[in-house]
Each structure stands twice: as C-alpha cells, then as structure tokens.
Design a protein around this motif. Structure first.
Motif, PDB file in Angstrom:
ATOM      1  N   VAL A   6     -28.602   2.822 -50.111  1.00 21.73           N
ATOM      2  CA  VAL A   6     -28.283   4.080 -50.792  1.00 21.73           C
ATOM      3  C   VAL A   6     -29.579   4.808 -51.115  1.00 21.73           C
ATOM      4  N   THR A   7     -29.594   6.110 -50.846  1.00 30.26           N
ATOM      5  CA  THR A   7     -30.699   6.976 -51.252  1.00 30.26           C
ATOM      6  C   THR A   7     -30.120   8.139 -52.043  1.00 30.26           C
ATOM      7  N   VAL A   8     -30.988   8.990 -52.536  1.00 34.62           N
ATOM      8  CA  VAL A   8     -30.545  10.171 -53.276  1.00 34.62           C
ATOM      9  C   VAL A   8     -29.670  11.061 -52.394  1.00 34.62           C
ATOM     10  N   LYS A  11     -25.616  13.914 -56.072  1.00 29.13           N
ATOM     11  CA  LYS A  11     -26.881  13.192 -55.920  1.00 29.13           C
ATOM     12  C   LYS A  11     -26.663  11.789 -56.433  1.00 29.13           C
ATOM     13  N   ALA A  12     -27.203  10.813 -55.735  1.00 29.85           N
ATOM     14  CA  ALA A  12     -27.107   9.426 -56.180  1.00 29.85           C
ATOM     15  C   ALA A  12     -28.384   9.052 -56.913  1.00 29.85           C
ATOM     16  N   VAL A  13     -28.252   8.141 -57.842  1.00 28.42           N
ATOM     17  CA  VAL A  13     -29.399   7.634 -58.566  1.00 28.42           C
ATOM     18  C   VAL A  13     -29.466   6.129 -58.294  1.00 28.42           C
ATOM     19  N   ASP A  21     -32.098   1.920 -52.467  1.00 27.62           N
ATOM     20  CA  ASP A  21     -31.617   0.629 -52.950  1.00 27.62           C
ATOM     21  C   ASP A  21     -30.783  -0.011 -51.848  1.00 27.62           C
ATOM     22  N   ARG A  22     -30.794  -1.342 -51.782  1.00 20.97           N
ATOM     23  CA  ARG A  22     -30.058  -2.041 -50.729  1.00 20.97           C
ATOM     24  C   ARG A  22     -29.467  -3.328 -51.291  1.00 20.97           C
TER      25      ARG A  22
END
Length: 157
Positions: A76-78, A108-110, A118-119
C-alpha cells in the motif's frame, strides 16, 4: 355594502398574498430543500465502500496464498495498492484480477511503513508476517482497514 351601511371586507383574488404568507411558503420550501440535500449521497461514493473493496481484495490475496501454496504480498502507498506473489525467489505482480489499483475519488492512504509504502506478506498457510493497518482519508472522513497476524482482514473506524 348591505342595507345597514356596513361593508364586508373580503379579500379578493386581486389583493394577492400577505408578506407573512409568502415568508411561510419560502420557509417551507427551504426546509424541504435542506432535507433533500441531506439525503442525496456523495457522488464519489462512501469512503467505506473503498475500504470494503480494498479489504475484499486483500482477503482474495490471502486466499490466493493458500490455494497456490506460495507467499502473496499486499503493498500500500499513498496513491494506491497492489499484490505480488513469490515465484522462483522473486516477487512478481499478480495477474489481472489482483493488479495495481490507484485510489480514486480523492482518497489518500496513510500506510504505516517507511517511505510511504507498507507491505504485509501472507504465507502459504494464510498467516501474515506482521499486522498492518491502513487508514483511508478524504476531506475529514477516515476509515481503517486492519490485517491481523492470523491473516484476517477487518474494516472499521
């Protein structure tokens, strides 16, 4: 005028409405308009729908790790998210059904990871290598998607 000299004051159709009557009608129209505006859904959709969609795809990656008996990761990225599988000692992007997806509708993801990425990796038994929480945000709204160490994916808060 009647025979005693009294005149009846009747309102004729030519006199129109009083100011109070017009104000009451405008107030009723304003209340009805406000009720309609509050009921109309956001054309971009609910942020929960995007969180549920991401969670469903993360569950599918979990299931793919078990079915194919090989590690599958969710990153996951922004700006979006994607899925990889471990083949021959290398990470390769998963096929069409679980490809790279860009966040839409102003979301937007954080991610909690370093560098804005994040993985989490699901092993062939479906267990995650670590827990991961992703917060989706849009204009004051937020929704979290959590991946547990047992591979369970939950949407909430």
């Amino acid at each position: 005028m009647d025979e005693r000299g009294f005149s009846f004051s009747r309102r004729s159709a030519q006199q129109g409405f009083t100011l109070i009557e017009l104000m009451i009608v405008i107030a009723v129209i304003a209340l009805m308009t406000a009720a309609v505006v509050l009921v109309i859904p956001d054309p971009r959709g609910r942020i929960r729908d995007d969180a549920e969609r991401f969670a469903a795809r993360a569950r599918a990656a979990h299931d793919a790790a078990i079915v194919n008996a090989r590690p599958v990761s969710v990153w996951v990225t922004v700006g979006g998210y994607g899925f990889d599988e471990r083949i021959g000692g290398q990470w390769r992007a998963l096929g069409d059904k679980l490809g790279v997806v860009q966040w839409k509708n102003g979301i937007k993801a954080v991610p909690a990871g370093l560098g804005g990425r994040d993985r989490v990796v699901f092993d062939p038994t479906g267990m995650a290598d670590r827990p991961m929480t992703v917060e989706l945000r849009r204009e004051g709204q937020s929704m979290r998607v959590a991946v547990g160490i047992n591979g369970a994916v939950r949407v909430g808060g």
